[in-house]
Design an enzyme around this catalytic site. Structure first.
Site, mmCIF file in Angstrom:
data_model
loop_
_atom_site.group_PDB
_atom_site.id
_atom_site.type_symbol
_atom_site.label_atom_id
_atom_site.label_comp_id
_atom_site.label_asym_id
_atom_site.label_seq_id
_atom_site.Cartn_x
_atom_site.Cartn_y
_atom_site.Cartn_z
ATOM 1 N N ARG B 61 0.823 -1.217 0.000
ATOM 2 C CA ARG B 61 0.000 0.000 0.000
ATOM 3 C C ARG B 61 0.854 1.263 0.000
ATOM 4 N NH1 ARG B 61 -3.380 -3.456 3.362
ATOM 5 N NH2 ARG B 61 -2.081 -2.767 5.079
ATOM 6 N N GLU B 98 4.285 -10.807 15.151
ATOM 7 C CA GLU B 98 3.675 -11.395 16.336
ATOM 8 C C GLU B 98 3.959 -12.904 16.373
ATOM 9 O OE1 GLU B 98 -0.517 -10.926 18.789
ATOM 10 O OE2 GLU B 98 -0.427 -10.337 16.689
#
Lengths: 176, 176
Positions: B61, B98
């Site tokens: 993006r 994560e």
């Protein structure tokens, strides 16, 4: 600068991604402010009076040129992405690669019936990706004004996958 | 339109990509010509007199906003990409997610010592991606003028991964 000069700003990399293929690397073109501006200026001139509603850019290199051109044309940008990236309801199309399959998605609410769309990607090779994008746009009722690409590998005959479409390429290679 | 209006053009999607997370979807912002133009205008105004040499945009993006802003600023665009995408010699940095690790690359010849660089991505979350990009730029000798992001999730404290850096975000969320 002239359009004929663009080839000199594209880097040729033999045997990438596989042996026997010459990769046409646009990273040198976009790194060069003159060449990058020329490319966007040229496309802007071509499309500025076409009354377009949306630009559909294809992940990932199509996002760079497409992001710039949508801004210049003062129209909205619609990303065509690989599966799992778009967070809302999508429509999708699968297409054949040399080995295996790939899938492309766009948001189902991104294009409304009758909207005029420019599709943009950096490369037309075998036409699979652009063919899938055409189907997605038309499934949502979009009208494809043209398909713009920076580089066309004419020897791969990708136009055969895009019958009846206006296709515009800036730079063409007739062989590896 | 004002900067405070941008939040209204971002779509909030609960439980994407995982339960409990609200995804801030910029596809509605870039789909809206007014909001997209406002965003690029705003960034252009901020950086136009900064004498920048290059904009480093992060896949994917960051390519959309970054492609447009580099064009406006009349500077070159350098893509920071996932492994295997860039065809020339690269430098790379890995960073923790994560669960697991990710890696980012840029072309080793894309930035020269002393060049002034703006880094741009759409999102600052935990700061892993931007932290890796900072290291890549500095390893090649680039001077980071600022890091620009569209959306900052302040509650994830990503700025702690970017010590001493100028960071500019347009839209901030202080909780999920």
């Amino acid at each position: 600068m002239k359009i004929e000069d663009l080839k000199g700003r594209i880097r040729n990399i033999p045997d990438f991604p596989i042996k026997g293929v010459i990769f046409r690397d646009i990273s040198t073109l976009i790194h060069d402010p003159e060449a990058y501006r020329f490319t966007i200026n040229h496309l802007h001139e071509r499309y500025k009076d076409k009354d377009l509603d949306l630009l559909v850019g294809i992940e990932s290199r199509g996002f760079i040129f497409g992001g710039a051109l949508a801004d210049r044309l003062k129209i909205g940008f619609v990303p065509a992405r690989k599966p799992g990236k778009l967070p809302w309801e999508t429509v999708e199309e699968s297409y054949d690669l040399e080995y295996g399959k790939a899938t492309l998605q766009i948001h189902a609410d991104a294009i409304k019936k009758g909207q005029r769309v420019l599709i943009l990607d950096d490369l037309l090779a075998t036409g699979g990706t652009l063919g899938a994008t055409v189907k997605l746009v038309e499934r949502l009722g979009g009208i494809i004004d043209e398909i713009a690409i920076i580089i066309e590998l004419t020897f791969l005959n990708g136009r055969s996958k895009l019958p009846g479409k206006n296709i515009y390429s800036l730079v063409r290679y007739d062989s590896e």
